[in-house]
Design a protein around this motif. Structure first.
Motif, mmCIF file in Angstrom:
data_model
loop_
_atom_site.group_PDB
_atom_site.id
_atom_site.type_symbol
_atom_site.label_atom_id
_atom_site.label_comp_id
_atom_site.label_asym_id
_atom_site.label_seq_id
_atom_site.Cartn_x
_atom_site.Cartn_y
_atom_site.Cartn_z
ATOM 1 N N SER A 44 0.814 -1.218 0.000
ATOM 2 C CA SER A 44 0.000 0.000 0.000
ATOM 3 C C SER A 44 0.847 1.266 0.000
ATOM 4 N N ASN A 45 2.116 1.127 -0.329
ATOM 5 C CA ASN A 45 3.027 2.265 -0.299
ATOM 6 C C ASN A 45 3.927 2.209 -1.530
ATOM 7 N N GLU A 46 3.897 3.258 -2.359
ATOM 8 C CA GLU A 46 4.647 3.243 -3.616
ATOM 9 C C GLU A 46 6.148 3.143 -3.397
ATOM 10 N N ASP A 47 6.661 3.774 -2.344
ATOM 11 C CA ASP A 47 8.103 3.712 -2.088
ATOM 12 C C ASP A 47 8.530 2.302 -1.690
ATOM 13 N N LEU A 48 7.731 1.641 -0.845
ATOM 14 C CA LEU A 48 8.062 0.277 -0.436
ATOM 15 C C LEU A 48 7.980 -0.683 -1.625
ATOM 16 N N ILE A 49 6.987 -0.489 -2.473
ATOM 17 C CA ILE A 49 6.866 -1.326 -3.664
ATOM 18 C C ILE A 49 8.040 -1.085 -4.608
ATOM 19 N N SER A 50 8.472 0.157 -4.711
ATOM 20 C CA SER A 50 9.634 0.474 -5.543
ATOM 21 C C SER A 50 10.880 -0.215 -5.008
ATOM 22 N N ALA A 51 11.056 -0.196 -3.683
ATOM 23 C CA ALA A 51 12.217 -0.840 -3.071
ATOM 24 C C ALA A 51 12.164 -2.349 -3.274
ATOM 25 N N TYR A 52 10.978 -2.940 -3.111
ATOM 26 C CA TYR A 52 10.814 -4.376 -3.341
ATOM 27 C C TYR A 52 11.205 -4.733 -4.773
ATOM 28 N N THR A 53 10.747 -3.916 -5.708
ATOM 29 C CA THR A 53 11.029 -4.166 -7.123
ATOM 30 C C THR A 53 12.515 -4.012 -7.426
ATOM 31 N N ALA A 54 13.161 -3.045 -6.780
ATOM 32 C CA ALA A 54 14.585 -2.821 -7.015
ATOM 33 C C ALA A 54 15.448 -3.945 -6.466
ATOM 34 N N PHE A 55 14.975 -4.605 -5.405
ATOM 35 C CA PHE A 55 15.826 -5.581 -4.700
ATOM 36 C C PHE A 55 15.378 -7.031 -4.904
ATOM 37 N N TYR A 56 14.115 -7.314 -4.609
ATOM 38 C CA TYR A 56 13.650 -8.699 -4.639
ATOM 39 C C TYR A 56 13.247 -9.163 -6.039
ATOM 40 N N PHE A 57 12.715 -8.244 -6.853
ATOM 41 C CA PHE A 57 12.296 -8.619 -8.209
ATOM 42 C C PHE A 57 13.440 -9.242 -9.015
ATOM 43 N N PRO A 58 14.593 -8.583 -9.153
ATOM 44 C CA PRO A 58 15.647 -9.165 -10.001
ATOM 45 C C PRO A 58 16.359 -10.348 -9.374
ATOM 46 N N THR A 59 16.381 -10.444 -8.041
ATOM 47 C CA THR A 59 17.099 -11.555 -7.402
ATOM 48 C C THR A 59 16.226 -12.808 -7.308
ATOM 49 N N ASN A 60 14.951 -12.646 -6.973
ATOM 50 C CA ASN A 60 14.069 -13.816 -6.902
ATOM 51 C C ASN A 60 13.930 -14.499 -8.253
ATOM 52 N N ALA A 61 14.047 -13.727 -9.324
ATOM 53 C CA ALA A 61 13.909 -14.300 -10.667
ATOM 54 C C ALA A 61 14.929 -15.403 -10.917
ATOM 55 N N TYR A 62 16.091 -15.309 -10.285
ATOM 56 C CA TYR A 62 17.120 -16.332 -10.461
ATOM 57 C C TYR A 62 16.665 -17.700 -9.937
ATOM 58 N N LYS A 63 15.729 -17.701 -9.003
ATOM 59 C CA LYS A 63 15.265 -18.973 -8.449
ATOM 60 C C LYS A 63 14.508 -19.784 -9.495
ATOM 61 N N LEU A 64 13.695 -19.093 -10.293
ATOM 62 C CA LEU A 64 12.987 -19.796 -11.369
ATOM 63 C C LEU A 64 13.972 -20.227 -12.445
ATOM 64 N N ASP A 65 14.943 -19.388 -12.721
ATOM 65 C CA ASP A 65 15.991 -19.729 -13.688
ATOM 66 C C ASP A 65 16.717 -21.000 -13.249
ATOM 67 N N PHE A 66 17.024 -21.098 -11.955
ATOM 68 C CA PHE A 66 17.698 -22.287 -11.431
ATOM 69 C C PHE A 66 16.811 -23.527 -11.596
ATOM 70 N N LEU A 67 15.537 -23.419 -11.224
ATOM 71 C CA LEU A 67 14.628 -24.559 -11.368
ATOM 72 C C LEU A 67 14.582 -25.037 -12.807
ATOM 73 N N PHE A 68 14.405 -24.120 -13.751
ATOM 74 C CA PHE A 68 14.290 -24.510 -15.151
ATOM 75 C C PHE A 68 15.586 -25.150 -15.660
ATOM 76 N N SER A 69 16.714 -24.748 -15.092
ATOM 77 C CA SER A 69 17.987 -25.351 -15.510
ATOM 78 C C SER A 69 18.073 -26.817 -15.104
ATOM 79 N N GLN A 70 17.242 -27.239 -14.152
ATOM 80 C CA GLN A 70 17.253 -28.614 -13.672
ATOM 81 C C GLN A 70 16.211 -29.497 -14.359
ATOM 82 N N LEU A 71 15.416 -28.916 -15.246
ATOM 83 C CA LEU A 71 14.344 -29.667 -15.894
ATOM 84 C C LEU A 71 14.758 -30.158 -17.275
#
Length: 342
Positions: A44-71
């Protein structure tokens, strides 16, 4: 995996500097752990969502990349033939990651109750991704031929609600990417038990379909994803005092199928990197029979280039081996081993 500068330029508040983002990420980290009662503030806060996107968005994406590399290629092709639905998509973390990793898939739908999260997800698409296969909704659509991705959303919506959703939609594939904690693992194990009763098969990480050997122990199985970060992203992680170069996660993939694949007796999943000694790696693996085995893997079996790769591997990869002899403390020395490294 993504252009980090493009992500920063597409934040809801792109004017936040690194120090401001770092402080906001620290607040979020506390909300995800010790202050979960304040978790809704993230949405409910644009600044917190911006921070989440700056930090967790690009790093969490690697987890799906890792899973797909094992399939297998067959599994990836089969997933590509479904509509990918990202449950609790946030700014589109796994929606865009899946779209990047599955170029032949036709449709990706991100679902989130937070209008601000969806606003951020759409802004990323308008200004960066420009992906015409991606759509966002505030409710889960009724689509038969689907793959459901639960990216840290099982942990928030609860296993009961998630299982009800799964029974209703009957997806072809279910991907769970959750925190790599003991508590979450025990909850995912309960979901695993229910899904096996619904004729789902575990495609990852379990090598076999039997009872988990950690079912009634104080131990847990999780993956440890090791990545190299963009300089600016690593700098932000240092400001936030949070390490994202090694990310623990509980990752599971289920497939609705009645087929029984042939058993390969000497295959196993690496579940723990116990330690490295001068002459060998000491690994803990889960076998096709769903048994925990400790392996001593002599370094002399590998060339120098491979040794460097093995020093940096993530737990959760598949391997096959031949035992040389049994050592003390239920440890087996291997004489041959093949490790699948992407």
């Amino acid at each position: 995996m993504f252009d980090y500068d493009a992500i920063l330029n597409s934040l809801l508040n792109p004017k936040l500097n690194k120090q401001q983002l770092g402080k906001l990420v620290q607040i979020q980290s506390q909300q995800f752990t010790s202050e979960r009662k304040n978790l809704k503030e993230n949405y409910s806060n644009e600044d917190l969502i911006s921070a989440y996107t700056a930090f967790y968005f690009p790093t969490n994406a690697y987890k799906l990349d890792f899973l797909f590399s094992q399939l297998s290629e067959e599994s990836l092709s089969a997933i590509s033939e479904t509509t990918i639905i990202d449950i609790g998509c946030g700014p589109g973390t796994y929606t865009y990651a899946a779209a990047n990793l599955l170029p032949n898939a036709k449709e990706f739908i991100g679902v989130d109750e937070s209008e601000l999260m969806l606003k951020q997800a759409k802004k990323l698409n308008d200004e960066y991704f420009k992906e015409d296969r991606v759509f966002f909704k505030n409710r889960v659509p009724q689509i038969e031929n689907s793959t459901l991705i639960f990216g840290n959303s099982l942990n928030e919506m609860g296993m009961k609600a998630a299982f009800k959703l799964i029974k209703n939609l009957k997806p072809k594939f279910i991907i769970c990417i959750e925190p790599g904690t003991k508590e979450v693992f025990k909850e995912v194990l309960e979901l695993r038990r229910k899904l096996l009763n619904l004729e789902y098969k575990v495609n990852y990480p379990c090598m076999g379909q039997g009872r988990c050997p950690l079912q009634e122990t104080d131990d847990w199985c999780h993956q440890s994803i090791k990545v190299s970060l963009d300089y600016e992203l690593e700098s932000l992680s240092q400001v936030a005092k949070l390490d994202r170069k090694v990310m623990p996660a509980t990752i599971h993939l289920y497939r609705l199928s009645d087929e029984n694949k042939p058993v390969v007796e000497n295959e196993a999943r690496l579940i723990r990197l116990k330690r490295i000694v001068k002459h060998a790696y000491l690994w803990e693996v889960c076998t096709i029979e769903n048994k925990i085995v400790s392996l001593e893997v002599p370094k002399k079996l590998f060339k120098k280039k491979m040794l460097k790769q093995l020093d940096a591997i993530s737990s959760g990869i598949k391997l096959s081996y031949t035992i040389d002899k049994e050592l003390e403390n239920s440890t087996f020395r291997v004489k041959e081993i093949e490790v699948e490294i992407d």
